[in-house]
Design a protein around this motif. Structure first.
Motif, PDB file in Angstrom:
ATOM      1  N   GLN A 133      13.373  -3.380  14.625  1.00 49.74           N
ATOM      2  CA  GLN A 133      14.498  -4.135  14.082  1.00 49.74           C
ATOM      3  C   GLN A 133      14.717  -3.810  12.605  1.00 49.74           C
ATOM      4  OE1 GLN A 133      13.472  -8.200  14.931  1.00 49.74           O
ATOM      5  NE2 GLN A 133      14.398  -8.147  16.965  1.00 49.74           N
ATOM      6  N   ALA A 134      13.633  -3.674  11.849  1.00 50.38           N
ATOM      7  CA  ALA A 134      13.755  -3.327  10.432  1.00 50.38           C
ATOM      8  C   ALA A 134      14.379  -1.948  10.268  1.00 50.38           C
ATOM      9  CB  ALA A 134      12.383  -3.379   9.754  1.00 50.38           C
ATOM     10  N   LEU A 135      13.916  -0.990  11.062  1.00 54.08           N
ATOM     11  CA  LEU A 135      14.478   0.355  10.983  1.00 54.08           C
ATOM     12  C   LEU A 135      15.967   0.343  11.304  1.00 54.08           C
ATOM     13  CD1 LEU A 135      14.229   3.401  10.630  1.00 54.08           C
ATOM     14  CD2 LEU A 135      13.524   3.541  13.034  1.00 54.08           C
ATOM     15  N   ASN A 136      16.357  -0.368  12.345  1.00 53.52           N
ATOM     16  CA  ASN A 136      17.779  -0.443  12.714  1.00 53.52           C
ATOM     17  C   ASN A 136      18.607  -1.106  11.618  1.00 53.52           C
ATOM     18  OD1 ASN A 136      17.484   0.883  15.162  1.00 53.52           O
ATOM     19  ND2 ASN A 136      17.068  -1.008  16.272  1.00 53.52           N
ATOM     20  N   ALA A 137      18.072  -2.154  10.990  1.00 49.86           N
ATOM     21  CA  ALA A 137      18.791  -2.836   9.908  1.00 49.86           C
ATOM     22  C   ALA A 137      18.938  -1.917   8.696  1.00 49.86           C
ATOM     23  CB  ALA A 137      18.060  -4.119   9.516  1.00 49.86           C
ATOM     24  N   ILE A 138      17.869  -1.213   8.354  1.00 48.91           N
ATOM     25  CA  ILE A 138      17.916  -0.304   7.207  1.00 48.91           C
ATOM     26  C   ILE A 138      18.894   0.836   7.470  1.00 48.91           C
ATOM     27  CG2 ILE A 138      16.565   1.391   5.912  1.00 48.91           C
ATOM     28  CD1 ILE A 138      14.171  -0.622   6.283  1.00 48.91           C
ATOM     29  N   ALA A 145      10.478   2.061   1.146  1.00 45.13           N
ATOM     30  CA  ALA A 145       9.605   0.971   0.713  1.00 45.13           C
ATOM     31  C   ALA A 145       9.846  -0.278   1.561  1.00 45.13           C
ATOM     32  CB  ALA A 145       9.820   0.666  -0.766  1.00 45.13           C
ATOM     33  N   ALA A 146      11.107  -0.536   1.893  1.00 40.67           N
ATOM     34  CA  ALA A 146      11.431  -1.690   2.733  1.00 40.67           C
ATOM     35  C   ALA A 146      10.815  -1.542   4.123  1.00 40.67           C
ATOM     36  CB  ALA A 146      12.946  -1.860   2.842  1.00 40.67           C
ATOM     37  N   LEU A 147      10.955  -0.366   4.715  1.00 38.52           N
ATOM     38  CA  LEU A 147      10.381  -0.136   6.045  1.00 38.52           C
ATOM     39  C   LEU A 147       8.863  -0.212   5.998  1.00 38.52           C
ATOM     40  CD1 LEU A 147      10.869   0.501   9.006  1.00 38.52           C
ATOM     41  CD2 LEU A 147      10.836   2.931   8.402  1.00 38.52           C
ATOM     42  N   GLN A 148       8.249   0.360   4.972  1.00 38.75           N
ATOM     43  CA  GLN A 148       6.798   0.319   4.838  1.00 38.75           C
ATOM     44  C   GLN A 148       6.306  -1.114   4.644  1.00 38.75           C
ATOM     45  OE1 GLN A 148       6.197   3.276   6.270  1.00 38.75           O
ATOM     46  NE2 GLN A 148       4.363   3.163   5.046  1.00 38.75           N
ATOM     47  N   VAL A 154       0.840  -1.195   0.000  1.00 41.40           N
ATOM     48  CA  VAL A 154       0.000   0.000   0.000  1.00 41.40           C
ATOM     49  C   VAL A 154       0.877   1.248   0.000  1.00 41.40           C
ATOM     50  CG1 VAL A 154      -1.698   1.310   1.335  1.00 41.40           C
ATOM     51  CG2 VAL A 154      -1.881  -1.179   1.183  1.00 41.40           C
ATOM     52  N   GLY A 155       0.655   2.126  -0.977  1.00 38.80           N
ATOM     53  CA  GLY A 155       1.385   3.387  -1.052  1.00 38.80           C
ATOM     54  C   GLY A 155       2.767   3.321  -1.678  1.00 38.80           C
ATOM     55  N   ILE A 156       3.215   2.137  -2.075  1.00 39.37           N
ATOM     56  CA  ILE A 156       4.540   1.997  -2.694  1.00 39.37           C
ATOM     57  C   ILE A 156       4.381   2.201  -4.195  1.00 39.37           C
ATOM     58  CG2 ILE A 156       6.532   0.505  -3.073  1.00 39.37           C
ATOM     59  CD1 ILE A 156       6.045   1.361  -0.133  1.00 39.37           C
ATOM     60  N   GLU A 157       4.767   3.375  -4.657  1.00 37.74           N
ATOM     61  CA  GLU A 157       4.633   3.698  -6.078  1.00 37.74           C
ATOM     62  C   GLU A 157       5.652   4.755  -6.460  1.00 37.74           C
ATOM     63  OE1 GLU A 157       0.919   6.759  -5.474  1.00 37.74           O
ATOM     64  OE2 GLU A 157       0.513   4.620  -5.593  1.00 37.74           O
ATOM     65  N   GLY A 158       5.862   4.911  -7.737  1.00 34.72           N
ATOM     66  CA  GLY A 158       6.754   5.953  -8.244  1.00 34.72           C
ATOM     67  C   GLY A 158       8.167   5.846  -7.695  1.00 34.72           C
ATOM     68  N   ASP A 159       8.688   6.980  -7.241  1.00 33.08           N
ATOM     69  CA  ASP A 159      10.071   7.060  -6.747  1.00 33.08           C
ATOM     70  C   ASP A 159      10.307   6.246  -5.483  1.00 33.08           C
ATOM     71  OD1 ASP A 159      10.706   8.713  -8.835  1.00 33.08           O
ATOM     72  OD2 ASP A 159      10.554  10.562  -7.671  1.00 33.08           O
ATOM     73  N   MET A 160       9.242   5.874  -4.777  1.00 32.92           N
ATOM     74  CA  MET A 160       9.404   5.096  -3.545  1.00 32.92           C
ATOM     75  C   MET A 160       9.798   3.652  -3.820  1.00 32.92           C
ATOM     76  SD  MET A 160       6.454   6.209  -0.933  1.00 32.92           S
ATOM     77  CE  MET A 160       5.252   7.090  -1.879  1.00 32.92           C
ATOM     78  N   GLN A 161       9.459   3.140  -4.994  1.00 33.56           N
ATOM     79  CA  GLN A 161       9.754   1.743  -5.305  1.00 33.56           C
ATOM     80  C   GLN A 161      11.255   1.500  -5.247  1.00 33.56           C
ATOM     81  OE1 GLN A 161       7.681   1.385  -9.073  1.00 33.56           O
ATOM     82  NE2 GLN A 161       6.027   0.266  -8.059  1.00 33.56           N
ATOM     83  N   GLY A 162      11.628   0.427  -4.597  1.00 41.41           N
ATOM     84  CA  GLY A 162      13.028   0.047  -4.502  1.00 41.41           C
ATOM     85  C   GLY A 162      13.834   0.832  -3.477  1.00 41.41           C
ATOM     86  N   SER A 163      13.167   1.618  -2.644  1.00 39.76           N
ATOM     87  CA  SER A 163      13.882   2.465  -1.687  1.00 39.76           C
ATOM     88  C   SER A 163      13.891   1.851  -0.286  1.00 39.76           C
ATOM     89  CB  SER A 163      13.203   3.842  -1.607  1.00 39.76           C
ATOM     90  OG  SER A 163      11.910   3.723  -1.035  1.00 39.76           O
TER      91      SER A 163
END
Length: 77
Positions: free
Chosen positions: A62-67, A20-23, A8-17
């Motif tokens: 944990q995801a935020l810390n890894a990113i 996007a991983a955190l979301q 949800v909400g992953i589109e345009g410039d956000m893709q592959g970022s």
């Protein structure tokens, strides 16, 4: 992985970022992960508790810390 590419909400410039991983992790933890039922407790209350203070919150932290570690960024207040 599917949520990373088409959550949800992953589109345009956000893709592959990194965002996007955190979301993707947040969407999974908050909306797709199963919550174990406990007798005498409402499921929606247990899910909210997990999102705010439990396993889902821990997964997102944990995801935020890894990113942040991979990107060598840091958060400042």
């Amino acid at each position: 992985v599917e949520l990373y590419h088409a959550g949800v909400g992953i589109e345009g410039d956000m893709q592959g970022s990194a965002w996007a991983a955190l979301q993707a992790v947040a969407e999974y933890a908050d909306h797709h992960r199963q919550t174990r039922a406990v007798q005498g407790r409402r499921m929606d209350a247990m899910r909210l508790e997990s999102i705010w203070m439990g396993k889902a919150a821990s997964m997102k932290r944990q995801a935020l810390n890894a990113i942040l570690g991979e990107s060598q960024l840091r958060l400042v207040a």
